[in-house]
Design a protein around this motif. Structure first.
Motif, PDB file in Angstrom:
ATOM      1  N   ASP A 112       0.866  -1.171   0.000  1.00 26.68           N
ATOM      2  CA  ASP A 112       0.000   0.000   0.000  1.00 26.68           C
ATOM      3  C   ASP A 112       0.903   1.220   0.000  1.00 26.68           C
ATOM      4  OD1 ASP A 112      -2.389  -1.445   0.174  1.00 26.68           O
ATOM      5  OD2 ASP A 112      -2.391  -1.406   2.369  1.00 26.68           O
TER       6      ASP A 112
ATOM      7  N   ALA B  87      -2.152   6.085  -6.366  1.00 30.73           N
ATOM      8  CA  ALA B  87      -2.326   5.318  -5.129  1.00 30.73           C
ATOM      9  C   ALA B  87      -2.120   3.841  -5.430  1.00 30.73           C
ATOM     10  CB  ALA B  87      -3.722   5.544  -4.568  1.00 30.73           C
TER      11      ALA B  87
ATOM     12  N   ARG C 200      -2.605  -0.082  -3.850  1.00 27.48           N
ATOM     13  CA  ARG C 200      -3.252  -0.933  -2.866  1.00 27.48           C
ATOM     14  C   ARG C 200      -2.827  -2.371  -3.163  1.00 27.48           C
ATOM     15  NH1 ARG C 200      -3.122   2.959  -0.678  1.00 27.48           N
ATOM     16  NH2 ARG C 200      -4.706   4.552  -0.541  1.00 27.48           N
ATOM     17  N   VAL C 201      -2.322  -3.029  -2.156  1.00 26.64           N
ATOM     18  CA  VAL C 201      -1.812  -4.395  -2.332  1.00 26.64           C
ATOM     19  C   VAL C 201      -2.809  -5.251  -3.104  1.00 26.64           C
ATOM     20  CG1 VAL C 201      -1.164  -6.531  -1.138  1.00 26.64           C
ATOM     21  CG2 VAL C 201      -0.411  -4.336  -0.246  1.00 26.64           C
TER      22      VAL C 201
END
Length: 92
Positions: A42, A58, A60-61
């Motif tokens: 993240d 951005a 996000r895993v």
């Protein structure tokens, strides 16, 4: 500092894991093929396009995103955390 490690390079795909330390960058490059990015952490990374436009992305895993061929940009890590993602290039 950044590091790219190629895991697979076949006639259909190239799979590379990129790690970018805080303050590091992947130098400007051209994406010759469509590609998919799968974040391993993240966080956020900064994409500086060849025309100077700056985009904050951005991460996000495990939440992938895709982009078409033709993108020319530099990828920077302006955060205090390491950025890591796997890039899958879809070769013709």
């Amino acid at each position: 500092m950044s590091d790219g490690r190629v895991h697979i390079e076949s006639d259909r795909t190239r799979v590379t894991t990129w790690t970018i330390e805080p303050g590091g960058a992947i130098p400007e490059h051209l994406h010759e093929y469509d590609y998919v990015v799968v974040p391993l952490v993240d966080g956020a990374m900064t994409v500086v396009q060849s025309d100077g436009t700056v985009l904050e992305t951005a991460l996000r895993v495990g939440v992938p995103y895709d982009r078409p061929a033709g993108a020319r940009h530099r990828v920077e890590n302006r955060t205090t955390e390491t950025v890591a993602f796997t890039e899958v290039e879809l070769l013709p």
